[in-house]
Structures are given as C-alpha cells and as structure tokens.
Motif scaffolding. Sequence first.
Motif, PDB file in Angstrom:
ATOM      1  N   LEU A  90     135.925  -4.882  15.624  1.00  0.00           N
ATOM      2  CA  LEU A  90     136.112  -5.318  14.232  1.00  0.00           C
ATOM      3  C   LEU A  90     136.590  -6.769  14.124  1.00  0.00           C
ATOM      4  O   LEU A  90     136.329  -7.432  13.127  1.00  0.00           O
ATOM      5  N   VAL A  91     137.308  -7.244  15.144  1.00  0.00           N
ATOM      6  CA  VAL A  91     137.864  -8.601  15.091  1.00  0.00           C
ATOM      7  C   VAL A  91     137.121  -9.580  15.996  1.00  0.00           C
ATOM      8  O   VAL A  91     137.551 -10.723  16.153  1.00  0.00           O
ATOM      9  N   LYS A  92     135.988  -9.138  16.574  1.00  0.00           N
ATOM     10  CA  LYS A  92     135.305  -9.945  17.596  1.00  0.00           C
ATOM     11  C   LYS A  92     134.845 -11.324  17.113  1.00  0.00           C
ATOM     12  O   LYS A  92     134.661 -12.215  17.923  1.00  0.00           O
ATOM     13  N   ASN A  93     134.687 -11.498  15.806  1.00  0.00           N
ATOM     14  CA  ASN A  93     134.261 -12.808  15.299  1.00  0.00           C
ATOM     15  C   ASN A  93     135.371 -13.849  15.327  1.00  0.00           C
ATOM     16  O   ASN A  93     135.096 -15.045  15.335  1.00  0.00           O
ATOM     17  N   TYR A  94     136.623 -13.400  15.331  1.00  0.00           N
ATOM     18  CA  TYR A  94     137.722 -14.373  15.327  1.00  0.00           C
ATOM     19  C   TYR A  94     138.802 -14.076  16.364  1.00  0.00           C
ATOM     20  O   TYR A  94     139.811 -14.774  16.413  1.00  0.00           O
ATOM     21  N   ALA A  95     138.597 -13.061  17.201  1.00  0.00           N
ATOM     22  CA  ALA A  95     139.591 -12.771  18.247  1.00  0.00           C
ATOM     23  C   ALA A  95     138.930 -12.079  19.431  1.00  0.00           C
ATOM     24  O   ALA A  95     137.937 -11.368  19.272  1.00  0.00           O
ATOM     25  N   VAL A  96     139.513 -12.295  20.601  1.00  0.00           N
ATOM     26  CA  VAL A  96     139.058 -11.618  21.815  1.00  0.00           C
ATOM     27  C   VAL A  96     140.296 -11.036  22.503  1.00  0.00           C
ATOM     28  O   VAL A  96     141.351 -11.669  22.513  1.00  0.00           O
ATOM     29  N   VAL A  97     140.172  -9.805  23.015  1.00  0.00           N
ATOM     30  CA  VAL A  97     141.310  -9.085  23.584  1.00  0.00           C
ATOM     31  C   VAL A  97     141.161  -8.975  25.098  1.00  0.00           C
ATOM     32  O   VAL A  97     140.089  -8.606  25.589  1.00  0.00           O
ATOM     33  N   TYR A  98     142.230  -9.292  25.823  1.00  0.00           N
ATOM     34  CA  TYR A  98     142.263  -9.136  27.273  1.00  0.00           C
ATOM     35  C   TYR A  98     143.518  -8.378  27.676  1.00  0.00           C
ATOM     36  O   TYR A  98     144.523  -8.411  26.966  1.00  0.00           O
ATOM     37  N   LEU A  99     143.450  -7.724  28.839  1.00  0.00           N
ATOM     38  CA  LEU A  99     144.607  -7.030  29.407  1.00  0.00           C
ATOM     39  C   LEU A  99     144.988  -7.702  30.720  1.00  0.00           C
ATOM     40  O   LEU A  99     144.115  -8.095  31.489  1.00  0.00           O
ATOM     41  N   VAL A 100     146.285  -7.829  30.962  1.00  0.00           N
ATOM     42  CA  VAL A 100     146.780  -8.417  32.205  1.00  0.00           C
ATOM     43  C   VAL A 100     147.850  -7.498  32.784  1.00  0.00           C
ATOM     44  O   VAL A 100     148.801  -7.136  32.093  1.00  0.00           O
TER      45      VAL A 100
END
Length: 181
Positions: A90-100
């Motif tokens: 849903l937020v892919k146009n203005y955000a990208v999520v990563y896990l560390v």
Amino acid sequence: THTHGSSSERLEARAAGSLAGSARQTRGRARGRRHPANAMSYLLPHLNSGWAVDQAILSEEDRVVVIRFGHDYDPVCMRMDETLYSIAELVKNYAVVYLVDITQVPDFNSMYELYDPCTVMFFFRNKHIMIDLGTGNNNKINWALTDKQEMIDIIETVYRGARKGRGLVVSPKDYSTKYRY
C-alpha cells in the motif's frame, strides 16, 4: 536476498507454509529457539550487512526507507513485521520496508541505540527522519504498532515532512499514554 515484486505464486507458496524455504532462509539463526519462525519476516527484504543498509538508505531518492531493526524470532518484531508486511504494498509508491537483524548486523546498534527488542526507524535521502510520537524518544518506534492505518499514517507523515526538508515530524497520533513502561 529477497526482492519486492516476487510472483504471487511464490508468495502463496510461502504463505501456505513452505517450511523448507523458511528453514533454509534462517541460516541457522533461530535454531534452538522456542519461538516459531516468523512467516511475515521472510516476505520482507532483509539487509544482511552494514554496507547493504547504507546502500538501501543512500540509493533511495524519492521514497522513505523504513528499517525494522531486531530479530525475526522476537514476538514484538513478529507483530511489527506483520503490520509492515500488510502495508508494504500500500505504501510502495512513497516508502520501502527493510528488515535488519541486529545480531547479524551490529554496525548500527550503538549509533542508533538499538537496545530494544524491536526498533523501526525512518530515512529519507540519506537522512534519519525523527518523529515526535509523544513518547519522549523522537528517534524511533520501539514497540509493536499493530494498527495498519496508524502505521500508514506515520509513514505518510514522515514522507510529507521529509520532502519539505524537515528532519523532525509530528506523529498524527500521540502515543504518550498508550505505552507506559
């Protein structure tokens, strides 16, 4: 590592509980732990080195980089990962999520004071964006935010403020009384 946009078949296979793939992807990290492997975490891309984290933050020009620091097997992270996974599309146009994984990549633990089981931080154009949540800690979210719309609203607020050049944005909701320690 994992990429967004993997085929729906692959997602369905993973969601259907392809434990062989999950077990392979843990690379032995969760062995001997009592917590089950976090299915949601394997559907989000992991950054496996300090260099990869730096590149993710540096290379993203127009979107907010949301990074969850913690462990896939931690119950708090599991709840947060579920929220992040459910909104990633849903937020892919203005955000990208990563896990560390903070054990595998300890490079940022002291710099960002990553002492909580689960920490979510926001970056935009190679700058850490702080957010006033009313908790007194403006650097990060260090609890499991399970409300999808609240998370979307926070990311949207970070994006809008960061695009205007703000290094600190105010959360649309005050969390000062919700999470007392």
